[in-house]
Design a protein around this motif. Structure first.
Motif, PDB file in Angstrom:
ATOM      1  N   ALA A   1       0.852  -1.187   0.000  1.00 35.17           N
ATOM      2  CA  ALA A   1       0.000   0.000   0.000  1.00 35.17           C
ATOM      3  C   ALA A   1       0.883   1.230   0.000  1.00 35.17           C
ATOM      4  O   ALA A   1       1.916   1.282   0.668  1.00 35.17           O
ATOM      5  N   CYS A   2       0.463   2.229  -0.762  1.00 31.82           N
ATOM      6  CA  CYS A   2       1.192   3.488  -0.784  1.00 31.82           C
ATOM      7  C   CYS A   2       0.193   4.626  -0.899  1.00 31.82           C
ATOM      8  O   CYS A   2      -0.992   4.416  -1.134  1.00 31.82           O
ATOM      9  N   GLY A   3       0.663   5.848  -0.738  1.00 27.39           N
ATOM     10  CA  GLY A   3      -0.205   7.013  -0.810  1.00 27.39           C
ATOM     11  C   GLY A   3      -0.411   7.642   0.548  1.00 27.39           C
ATOM     12  O   GLY A   3       0.153   7.210   1.561  1.00 27.39           O
ATOM     13  N   GLY A   4      -1.253   8.672   0.572  1.00 28.53           N
ATOM     14  CA  GLY A   4      -1.449   9.423   1.798  1.00 28.53           C
ATOM     15  C   GLY A   4      -2.200   8.680   2.890  1.00 28.53           C
ATOM     16  O   GLY A   4      -1.860   8.775   4.072  1.00 28.53           O
ATOM     17  N   LEU A   5      -3.222   7.909   2.520  1.00 22.59           N
ATOM     18  CA  LEU A   5      -4.049   7.250   3.530  1.00 22.59           C
ATOM     19  C   LEU A   5      -3.293   6.241   4.378  1.00 22.59           C
ATOM     20  O   LEU A   5      -3.456   6.212   5.608  1.00 22.59           O
ATOM     21  N   PRO A   6      -2.459   5.366   3.807  1.00 21.14           N
ATOM     22  CA  PRO A   6      -1.721   4.417   4.658  1.00 21.14           C
ATOM     23  C   PRO A   6      -0.786   5.102   5.653  1.00 21.14           C
ATOM     24  O   PRO A   6      -0.458   4.523   6.697  1.00 21.14           O
ATOM     25  N   GLN A   7      -0.366   6.324   5.331  1.00 18.64           N
ATOM     26  CA  GLN A   7       0.537   7.041   6.219  1.00 18.64           C
ATOM     27  C   GLN A   7      -0.203   7.635   7.421  1.00 18.64           C
ATOM     28  O   GLN A   7       0.389   7.833   8.483  1.00 18.64           O
ATOM     29  N   ARG A   8      -1.523   7.907   7.244  1.00 22.46           N
ATOM     30  CA  ARG A   8      -2.242   8.692   8.250  1.00 22.46           C
ATOM     31  C   ARG A   8      -3.256   7.897   9.059  1.00 22.46           C
ATOM     32  O   ARG A   8      -3.556   8.279  10.198  1.00 22.46           O
ATOM     33  N   ASN A   9      -3.845   6.871   8.506  1.00 27.88           N
ATOM     34  CA  ASN A   9      -5.028   6.274   9.119  1.00 27.88           C
ATOM     35  C   ASN A   9      -4.793   4.782   9.402  1.00 27.88           C
ATOM     36  O   ASN A   9      -4.980   3.924   8.544  1.00 27.88           O
ATOM     37  N   ARG A  10      -4.396   4.469  10.618  1.00 28.26           N
ATOM     38  CA  ARG A  10      -4.097   3.083  10.987  1.00 28.26           C
ATOM     39  C   ARG A  10      -5.359   2.227  11.010  1.00 28.26           C
ATOM     40  O   ARG A  10      -5.331   1.056  10.620  1.00 28.26           O
ATOM     41  N   LEU A  11      -6.465   2.783  11.475  1.00 27.20           N
ATOM     42  CA  LEU A  11      -7.718   2.025  11.489  1.00 27.20           C
ATOM     43  C   LEU A  11      -8.089   1.601  10.072  1.00 27.20           C
ATOM     44  O   LEU A  11      -8.497   0.452   9.841  1.00 27.20           O
ATOM     45  N   PHE A  12      -7.959   2.508   9.140  1.00 27.28           N
ATOM     46  CA  PHE A  12      -8.268   2.235   7.743  1.00 27.28           C
ATOM     47  C   PHE A  12      -7.475   1.027   7.240  1.00 27.28           C
ATOM     48  O   PHE A  12      -8.027   0.116   6.616  1.00 27.28           O
ATOM     49  N   MET A  13      -6.188   0.996   7.534  1.00 24.00           N
ATOM     50  CA  MET A  13      -5.343  -0.088   7.041  1.00 24.00           C
ATOM     51  C   MET A  13      -5.656  -1.412   7.746  1.00 24.00           C
ATOM     52  O   MET A  13      -5.628  -2.478   7.118  1.00 24.00           O
ATOM     53  N   GLN A  14      -5.976  -1.365   9.041  1.00 24.57           N
ATOM     54  CA  GLN A  14      -6.327  -2.599   9.740  1.00 24.57           C
ATOM     55  C   GLN A  14      -7.632  -3.173   9.201  1.00 24.57           C
ATOM     56  O   GLN A  14      -7.778  -4.401   9.044  1.00 24.57           O
ATOM     57  N   ILE A  15      -8.583  -2.284   8.890  1.00 20.52           N
ATOM     58  CA  ILE A  15      -9.835  -2.739   8.295  1.00 20.52           C
ATOM     59  C   ILE A  15      -9.569  -3.432   6.954  1.00 20.52           C
ATOM     60  O   ILE A  15     -10.143  -4.489   6.653  1.00 20.52           O
ATOM     61  N   TYR A  16      -8.678  -2.863   6.158  1.00 20.65           N
ATOM     62  CA  TYR A  16      -8.352  -3.485   4.865  1.00 20.65           C
ATOM     63  C   TYR A  16      -7.739  -4.867   5.048  1.00 20.65           C
ATOM     64  O   TYR A  16      -8.047  -5.803   4.305  1.00 20.65           O
ATOM     65  N   ALA A  17      -6.852  -5.002   6.017  1.00 17.35           N
ATOM     66  CA  ALA A  17      -6.255  -6.311   6.286  1.00 17.35           C
ATOM     67  C   ALA A  17      -7.324  -7.300   6.741  1.00 17.35           C
ATOM     68  O   ALA A  17      -7.351  -8.461   6.311  1.00 17.35           O
TER      69      ALA A  17
END
Length: 558
Positions: A444-460
């Protein structure tokens, strides 16, 4: 030997970002951003205030030149790098973002006689007003037995080159006749830097139906589509198509003076912004997928084979990494969707609470949403606020929230919106799996993975996959810089190919996001319901289209 550096220039939706990177060590040395002065034009033209139509999204090319004049000298100043140490420049750009230009390369909207003509401006990637033209392209390709659309999931998009150009011809024939070339904005920037007219195989392949072996569709196809389009590719889309990593030319004296660089510096063929995240993440092998996560989301898969995938936005040989087939799919509203909610839909008390806590509305909602368990809010969302790009490929679809009650809280809606985009991604990944395209490793790359940990955990949790995060803050700009290193070539201290350059210059974080089993079980249940809604409203239902038709009729009664 003197240290060598490359510059990457990333033109996004809201701003342009420039990074300078060490050729040997990679990573970002420094970066600088310049916001677009005119922003995105969706209601009225600057200056005259002339109204634009529904579903329009325009920009002003002067904003792009300002990025070159401001951010490039600034990264040199901040880094202390001498212009003589810069061996190459790479450019990435949103796509399909097109500019009508005259024979000298000047955009029509920058000429006094056309400044009040909406069709003379840049049509941004998310300009969706050419849907009628896209629909007709799809219909005629099917009727005439053309096979090129099979490389694009069976449908073209209103976001792409031919539909947008045809809209200009239909609605502003004078602008069409005055246009010497319709060019991708990335190719235009390369021309401004080098004086050379070349087209990138990346943007031509994914957005203009060009094929490495077959070229563009035949002139007979375009003639049958509209007799006025017969010579489209020979005239309005003319220009040599060059592969990624190729040296498009060298920096002219004029461009060098404006940016504080040396003339003769190698300039690479442009690349689509999201696609630059592939080398920027170091994803150079078959089976690797990059999620470029920003205002929209692009899923970019590398494979050693070419097959048909439902709803894929395109598959292009050498389209991202030389020697591999690059598949693109995507979702046109992700960061934009969350931004809409925070800016337009949250109550005043949320804004006040965020201000009192000294954080953004996004951060306040994320912290509250993280306290919820999967499924605890009782909501399910279809993430189509800007239409559906994959797998349904229908810009006329719209958003939906199911399960609202008088007890629903803002942070619950926020979490449901995050989850909806993850469900959309899972649906696209399943389309790849159904077609036999392996996805073995995810970046994952871009602004969102850098800022939003909840977002990335939801994706996983939703996808059930481990997700690695690109180390670079400006991954696409780094990817563009990597192209600059390849354009310079080994003889100038760069690299001979993209894969070698990416492995040497890109990095990933040690921390990854791994799925949590108990969350996966709940999300599997929710995903089954998401698919039911997805198919009812996306494949068989006409409700969203009828609502849009009524809206258009009421807004344009004549």
């Amino acid at each position: 030997m003197e240290k060598r550096y490359v510059i990457g220039i990333d033109f996004g939706t809201e701003s342009g970002r420039v990074v300078i990177a060490d050729v040997e060590r990679g990573g970002e040395l420094v970066s600088h951003s310049t916001p677009y002065r005119h922003g995105t034009i969706v209601e009225r033209l600057p200056g005259s205030g002339k109204a634009v139509g529904q579903d329009w999204a325009l920009q002003h090319p002067a904003d792009y030149l300002e990025v070159l004049r401001q951010s490039v000298p600034e990264v040199l100043r901040l880094s202390g790098v001498s212009p003589t140490q810069v061996i190459g420049i790479g450019v990435d750009f949103t796509s399909c973002t097109i500019i009508p230009v005259d024979a000298e390369g000047q955009p029509l909207c920058m000429q006094a006689s056309y400044r009040d003509e909406p069709h003379a401006y840049v049509k941004l990637w998310k300009h969706h007003a050419a849907q009628k033209e896209a629909n007709r392209i799809n219909e005629w390709a099917k009727e005439s037995g053309e096979t090129f659309l099979s490389r694009y999931g069976g449908k073209s998009s209103s976001e792409w080159m031919v539909a947008k150009v045809w809209q200009v011809l239909n609605e502003a024939p004078d602008i069409y006749r005055a246009t010497h070339r319709f060019v991708e904005a990335g190719d235009w920037i390369v021309q401004q830097l080098t004086g050379n007219w070349v087209r990138s195989n990346c943007s031509a392949g994914y957005k203009a139906f060009w094929h490495k072996h077959d070229g563009y569709p035949s002139s007979d196809f375009f003639k049958q589509l509209d007799p006025r389009l017969e010579d489209l590719t020979a005239t309005k889309l003319a220009g040599e198509v060059l592969p990624l990593g190729t040296r498009a030319g060298e920096l002219t004296e004029e461009a060098a003076q404006q940016m504080g660089l040396c003339s003769g510096t190698a300039v690479a063929v442009s690349i689509i912004d999201a696609h630059a995240g592939v080398p920027g993440s170091g994803a150079v092998r078959s089976g690797q997928m990059v999620m470029a996560m920003g205002t929209s989301l692009c899923l970019l898969v590398q494979s050693d084979k070419e097959v048909q995938v439902e709803g894929v936005s395109g598959v292009v040989e050498d389209g991202m990494i030389t020697g591999l087939f690059g598949y693109e799919a995507g979702q046109p509203a992700v960061g934009d969707l969350f931004g809409w909610y925070c800016e337009q839909a949250v109550p005043a008390y949320v804004q006040e609470s965020a201000e009192q806590a000294g954080v953004s509305v996004h951060a306040w909602l994320e912290s509250r949403a993280a306290e919820l368990k999967p499924g605890q809010h009782g909501l399910l969302v279809l993430d189509w606020w800007n239409g559906n790009r994959s797998v349904l490929e229908d810009a006329d679809l719209s958003g939906l929230i199911v399960g609202l009650s008088l007890h629903t809280k803002p942070h619950e809606i926020y979490r449901a919106l995050l989850e909806s985009t993850a469900f959309g991604t899972r649906r696209i990944m399943e389309a790849f799996a159904e077609a036999g395209v392996a996805v073995d490793e995810i970046f994952a790359c871009g602004g969102l993975p850098q800022r939003n940990r909840l977002f990335m955990q939801i994706y996983a949790d939703v996808t059930g996959r481990e997700i690695k995060i690109a180390a670079a803050t400006e991954t696409t700009a780094l990817g563009a810089a990597i192209h600059g290193a390849v354009a310079a070539g080994a003889e100038r201290g760069g690299y001979s190919d993209l894969a070698t350059a990416a492995v040497r210059m890109a990095q990933v974080r040690e921390e990854t996001f791994r799925p949590i089993p108990e969350n996966m079980a709940v999300y599997d249940e929710l995903y089954r319901q998401y698919i039911r809604l997805h198919d009812v409203f996306g494949r068989g239902g006409l409700v969203m289209k009828e609502l849009k038709r009524i809206k258009q009729k009421q807004n344009n009664p004549h």
